[in-house]
Enzyme design. Structure first.
Site, PDB file in Angstrom:
ATOM      1  N   ARG A  55     -34.217  63.461  48.134  1.00 25.20           N
ATOM      2  CA  ARG A  55     -33.599  64.710  48.674  1.00 25.20           C
ATOM      3  C   ARG A  55     -33.513  65.485  47.252  1.00 25.20           C
ATOM      4  NH1 ARG A  55     -30.066  63.976  45.792  1.00 25.20           N
ATOM      5  NH2 ARG A  55     -29.060  66.164  46.581  1.00 25.20           N
ATOM      6  N   ALA A  57     -34.152  69.573  45.497  1.00 26.03           N
ATOM      7  CA  ALA A  57     -35.437  70.319  45.514  1.00 26.03           C
ATOM      8  C   ALA A  57     -36.390  70.053  44.716  1.00 26.03           C
ATOM      9  CB  ALA A  57     -34.907  71.742  45.421  1.00 26.03           C
ATOM     10  N   ASP A 244     -31.687  75.484  46.273  1.00 28.70           N
ATOM     11  CA  ASP A 244     -32.987  75.207  47.025  1.00 28.70           C
ATOM     12  C   ASP A 244     -33.963  76.205  47.288  1.00 28.70           C
ATOM     13  OD1 ASP A 244     -30.563  73.352  48.086  1.00 28.70           O
ATOM     14  OD2 ASP A 244     -32.493  72.316  48.242  1.00 28.70           O
TER      15      ASP A 244
END
Ligand code: MRU
Length: 363
Positions: A55, A57, A244
């Site tokens: 996980r 970005a 993100d």
């Protein structure tokens, strides 16, 4: 990133391609167990993104790029028409894993674009593999540069607040928000990091705190509700978080709770910075309100996850917190408007949010 297990210290990236297998640090097991997870085909790799084995970005951007390379390698035969069909299905599978982090789409597109003009399957396989590997290297270099640019913003003796995990685990290496923190620590700036726990998945408590321990950076874990208190008392001098997705107007989406920290920082006159590489910028997205926000399972709020104390506990365990009748809502990200952001630390330097749109020409 340096990983210390027992007496050994080894350098790892968060994710890499080994032959046709995607390998990554298994993040849900941290900080209790350090394990490498392996995924043999693009469908397994897609699942590693949606289930958050990987996980953050830039890390999912590189994983998407590797997934496309894997999809080329899985293909048997020489028929280019069938190959194109297979690749467009693989692209859809990988792109539908998580909606908010723009890097995912950037990584996938970079590798897909590289094979547009391939004349044969084997040419596409070689090109896709080389492109995915150089994409990961580029991503790691960008984060290192973010560290150098952002580290200079941190004054000696500062208290630095960060939210979620925007560290080496969330990127290929170095981190976004944690890269300046690493740089400031390496340059003996005598900093202290305030780590928001970041409910519901506790990326701060589990991952950022683990990275701080690995690097020996002085830190305190604080509950998500405590940051305002320490800002008001003058213990936090600067806030640095990741993103993100960055919209063209300089609004950003980041882990849920970021918006509140930005508002409270402004109220207290504390500079609030975003650290994000150019792969996170969605130039087509005009404002933060257009960024798709992922809603995840209510179970992430209703339950907590950890390792029971004691030498006999060999596994992590899940415990329910709320009454069994209670339902929850769980947005994974929120939007921080540009007006709260003092600067966006990119690999090209520190920009005002209003300058983000000018970066397009420089890339
Ligand atoms: O849901 P996650 O853990 O993938 O969210 C990660 C974050 O919000 C990070 O802060 C973000 O990706 C910023 S930079 C690595």
């Amino acid at each position: 990133m340096k990983v210390r297990t027992g007496r050994s210290v080894k350098d790892y990236r968060a994710v890499w391609l080994d032959g046709s297998t995607v390998k990554m640090i298994n993040q849900p097991l941290l900080p209790h167990f350090f394990r490498i997870a392996s995924f043999k085909n693009h469908k397994e790799t897609a699942k590693s993104i949606s289930t958050m084995v990987v996980r953050g970005a830039p890390a999912i951007g590189a994983t998407g790029a590797f997934g496309i390379a894997q999809a080329t390698l899985e293909f048997r035969g020489t028929d280019m028409k069938k190959f194109r069909k297979h690749m467009s299905a693989a692209e859809k599978t990988l792109a539908s894993t998580r909606p908010t982090a723009y890097d995912l789409f950037h990584g996938i597109k970079t590798v897909m674009d590289s094979i547009k003009n391939a004349k044969s399957v084997s040419e596409a396989q070689n090109t896709a593999t080389a492109t995915a590997n150089s994409y990961a290297d580029w991503s790691a270099t960008n984060c290192r540069l973010i560290g150098e640019h952002g580290g200079k913003l941190i004054k000696r003796g500062s208290g630095v607040l960060t939210h979620c995990n925007a560290g080496a685990l969330a990127c290929v290496d170095h981190g976004t928000a944690l890269a300046p923190i690493r740089w400031a620590h390496e340059n003996k700036k005598n900093i202290h990091v305030f780590v928001d726990e970041t409910r519901p998945r506790c990326q701060g408590a589990r991952l950022t705190a683990w990275e701080m321990v690995m690097e020996g950076i002085p830190h305190s874990l604080i509950s998500d509700n405590a940051a305002g208190h320490y800002m008001q008392r003058g213990e936090i001098d600067i806030v640095i978080v990741g993103a993100d997705r960055v919209a063209a107007n300089g609004d950003i989406a980041n882990k849920i709770g970021t918006y509140e920290k930005a508002v409270v920082a402004k109220e207290n006159g504390i500079p609030f910075y975003i650290a994000a590489p150019s792969s996170t910028i969605d130039f087509k997205c005009k404002s933060g309100m257009k960024i798709p926000i992922e809603e995840r399972s209510q179970d992430e709020v209703l339950y907590m996850f950890g390792k029971p104390d004691g030498p006999l506990a060999m596994n992590t365990a899940r415990v329910r917190v709320a009454p069994k009748e209670t339902k929850a809502r769980n947005p994974a990200f929120d939007v921080t408007p540009a007006k709260y952001i003092k600067g966006i630390i990119t690999e090209k330097g520190v920009l005002k949010p209003s300058q983000i749109k000018n970066l397009k020409g420089l890339l």
